[in-house]
Enzyme design. Sequence first.
Site, PDB file in Angstrom:
ATOM      1  N   CYS A  18      13.286  76.432  -9.939  1.00  0.00           N
ATOM      2  CA  CYS A  18      13.040  77.814 -10.340  1.00  0.00           C
ATOM      3  C   CYS A  18      14.029  78.746  -9.653  1.00  0.00           C
ATOM      4  O   CYS A  18      14.744  78.360  -8.734  1.00  0.00           O
ATOM      5  CB  CYS A  18      11.615  78.234  -9.968  1.00  0.00           C
ATOM      6  SG  CYS A  18      11.315  78.357  -8.176  1.00  0.00           S
TER       7      CYS A  18
ATOM      8  N   ASP B 140      22.587  70.904 -10.517  1.00  0.00           N
ATOM      9  CA  ASP B 140      21.864  72.161 -10.743  1.00  0.00           C
ATOM     10  C   ASP B 140      22.743  73.076 -11.592  1.00  0.00           C
ATOM     11  O   ASP B 140      22.589  73.168 -12.800  1.00  0.00           O
ATOM     12  CB  ASP B 140      21.483  72.812  -9.423  1.00  0.00           C
ATOM     13  CG  ASP B 140      20.684  74.103  -9.622  1.00  0.00           C
ATOM     14  OD1 ASP B 140      20.349  74.453 -10.781  1.00  0.00           O
ATOM     15  OD2 ASP B 140      20.381  74.785  -8.624  1.00  0.00           O
TER      16      ASP B 140
ATOM     17  N   ASP C  11      20.873  71.489  -0.053  1.00  0.00           N
ATOM     18  CA  ASP C  11      21.388  72.268  -1.191  1.00  0.00           C
ATOM     19  C   ASP C  11      22.521  73.191  -0.757  1.00  0.00           C
ATOM     20  O   ASP C  11      22.284  74.309  -0.309  1.00  0.00           O
ATOM     21  CB  ASP C  11      20.246  73.090  -1.808  1.00  0.00           C
ATOM     22  CG  ASP C  11      20.689  73.800  -3.086  1.00  0.00           C
ATOM     23  OD1 ASP C  11      21.812  73.539  -3.555  1.00  0.00           O
ATOM     24  OD2 ASP C  11      19.908  74.616  -3.611  1.00  0.00           O
TER      25      ASP C  11
ATOM     26  N   THR D 100      11.619  76.364   0.729  1.00  0.00           N
ATOM     27  CA  THR D 100      13.034  76.583   1.017  1.00  0.00           C
ATOM     28  C   THR D 100      13.247  77.133   2.416  1.00  0.00           C
ATOM     29  O   THR D 100      12.597  78.103   2.828  1.00  0.00           O
ATOM     30  CB  THR D 100      13.650  77.547  -0.005  1.00  0.00           C
ATOM     31  OG1 THR D 100      13.507  76.991  -1.315  1.00  0.00           O
ATOM     32  CG2 THR D 100      15.133  77.758   0.278  1.00  0.00           C
TER      33      THR D 100
ATOM     34  N   LYS E 127      15.584  73.904 -14.875  1.00  0.00           N
ATOM     35  CA  LYS E 127      15.046  75.247 -14.656  1.00  0.00           C
ATOM     36  C   LYS E 127      14.918  75.952 -15.999  1.00  0.00           C
ATOM     37  O   LYS E 127      15.850  75.927 -16.813  1.00  0.00           O
ATOM     38  CB  LYS E 127      15.967  76.061 -13.745  1.00  0.00           C
ATOM     39  CG  LYS E 127      16.059  75.558 -12.312  1.00  0.00           C
ATOM     40  CD  LYS E 127      17.019  76.424 -11.496  1.00  0.00           C
ATOM     41  CE  LYS E 127      17.113  75.946 -10.055  1.00  0.00           C
ATOM     42  NZ  LYS E 127      18.131  76.725  -9.282  1.00  0.00           N
TER      43      LYS E 127
ATOM     44  N   LYS F 179      18.968  75.151   2.567  1.00  0.00           N
ATOM     45  CA  LYS F 179      20.155  75.817   2.050  1.00  0.00           C
ATOM     46  C   LYS F 179      21.290  75.700   3.058  1.00  0.00           C
ATOM     47  O   LYS F 179      21.117  75.995   4.252  1.00  0.00           O
ATOM     48  CB  LYS F 179      19.849  77.288   1.754  1.00  0.00           C
ATOM     49  CG  LYS F 179      18.872  77.514   0.610  1.00  0.00           C
ATOM     50  CD  LYS F 179      19.459  77.103  -0.727  1.00  0.00           C
ATOM     51  CE  LYS F 179      18.562  77.461  -1.890  1.00  0.00           C
ATOM     52  NZ  LYS F 179      19.153  77.094  -3.193  1.00  0.00           N
TER      53      LYS F 179
ATOM     54  N   ASP G 258      10.343  71.974  -7.110  1.00  0.00           N
ATOM     55  CA  ASP G 258      10.833  73.069  -6.262  1.00  0.00           C
ATOM     56  C   ASP G 258      10.471  74.386  -6.942  1.00  0.00           C
ATOM     57  O   ASP G 258      11.285  75.001  -7.611  1.00  0.00           O
ATOM     58  CB  ASP G 258      12.344  72.947  -6.060  1.00  0.00           C
ATOM     59  CG  ASP G 258      12.916  74.099  -5.239  1.00  0.00           C
ATOM     60  OD1 ASP G 258      12.163  74.696  -4.452  1.00  0.00           O
ATOM     61  OD2 ASP G 258      14.111  74.406  -5.413  1.00  0.00           O
TER      62      ASP G 258
ATOM     63  N   GLU H 116      21.763  68.328  -3.546  1.00  0.00           N
ATOM     64  CA  GLU H 116      21.796  69.141  -4.768  1.00  0.00           C
ATOM     65  C   GLU H 116      23.111  69.907  -4.913  1.00  0.00           C
ATOM     66  O   GLU H 116      23.486  70.675  -4.017  1.00  0.00           O
ATOM     67  CB  GLU H 116      20.606  70.112  -4.753  1.00  0.00           C
ATOM     68  CG  GLU H 116      20.433  70.875  -6.052  1.00  0.00           C
ATOM     69  CD  GLU H 116      19.168  71.729  -6.052  1.00  0.00           C
ATOM     70  OE1 GLU H 116      19.040  72.550  -6.970  1.00  0.00           O
ATOM     71  OE2 GLU H 116      18.331  71.577  -5.140  1.00  0.00           O
TER      72      GLU H 116
ATOM     73  N   ASP I 142       8.857  77.202  -5.387  1.00  0.00           N
ATOM     74  CA  ASP I 142       8.337  78.094  -4.344  1.00  0.00           C
ATOM     75  C   ASP I 142       8.794  79.540  -4.512  1.00  0.00           C
ATOM     76  O   ASP I 142       8.655  80.339  -3.586  1.00  0.00           O
ATOM     77  CB  ASP I 142       8.725  77.586  -2.954  1.00  0.00           C
ATOM     78  CG  ASP I 142      10.219  77.730  -2.655  1.00  0.00           C
ATOM     79  OD1 ASP I 142      11.010  77.815  -3.625  1.00  0.00           O
ATOM     80  OD2 ASP I 142      10.601  77.747  -1.469  1.00  0.00           O
TER      81      ASP I 142
END
Length: 329
Positions: free
Chosen positions: A270, A220, A171, A121, A242, A146, A292, A197, A294
């Site tokens: 996550c 998401d 995202d 990220t 998730k 992001k 994803d 996303e 991390d």
Amino acid sequence: MGLDLRIRPERLALRAPFRISRGVKTHAEVVVVELARDGATGRGECAPYPRYGETVESVVAELETAARASSLDAALAALPPGAARNALDCAAWDLRARLEGRSVADLLGLPAAGPVPSAVTISLDGVDAMRDAAAAAADAPILKVKLDADDPAARLLAVAEAAPAARLIADPNESWTAALVAEMAPVLARTRVALLEQPLPAGEDAALEGIACPVPICADESLHTRADLAAVARRYQAVNVKLDKAGGLTEAAALARAARAAGLKVMVGCMVASSLAIAPALPLAAGADLVDLDGPWWLARDREGGCRFEQGVILPPQPGFWGDPIPRL
């Protein structure tokens, strides 16, 4: 009689601030549970998320109530999908693996977890800072960028230029409008974005039905469990599964299967948490289109024996860490 359940909140320092469109965090607030039976103990970890009305205190209270249930099945059934049920469900899988001497992957009929590429990220920041962060992670095969509604094109272009070999996930965390999605379409196409996303707020995403976008759009915040799939399938081409949203590995595995059956791409994601929260997602990672995971990469210090990250590849934790019991001699 209740369950033999120990509940422990923890505050884990991050190695750098983690910024998204909703705010910034410097610590991961998690809740760890330990479920004991017949001389064995299983562990689970969740990350309460304020976006879903969760706090550490509310999750602890849910788990304390669950601990008074007459059985594990009753406790899990009484908990709604979310962080508390995730922690207990994952502890239950770990406990079962230890009692039966079989890995969770084996119990699920899935291949053993191996090294898998995971998105790294790039936190929301100024254009130059995001360019520098992308350059530092340019050897990773996938970068999650992001964004918010403040000049996302400049930020996305900066990351793409600094890491020209990486695939990108854009995202915005619900911060865009349908008009901004349309405006950003040429930039998404130019910058090797593999997935957009959750651009619109959950509850306002009906505007995505029929929208023209050059890359798949991934749900998401709009997707928690299988109950959400019917609406999601009309608006999105991919889903981010998730465990903290679904309420544990049990529902997450079922959700991933149902999403594929509906023709949707699957990403396994996550929250920011330790390897104890990530290890239960690894059985699903091998069959995912994107990964994803991390969360532990952001910690100043992860748990002993946890996952390792090398050039954007996540390596499974040491045997016996979670869901993979050390063989009994």
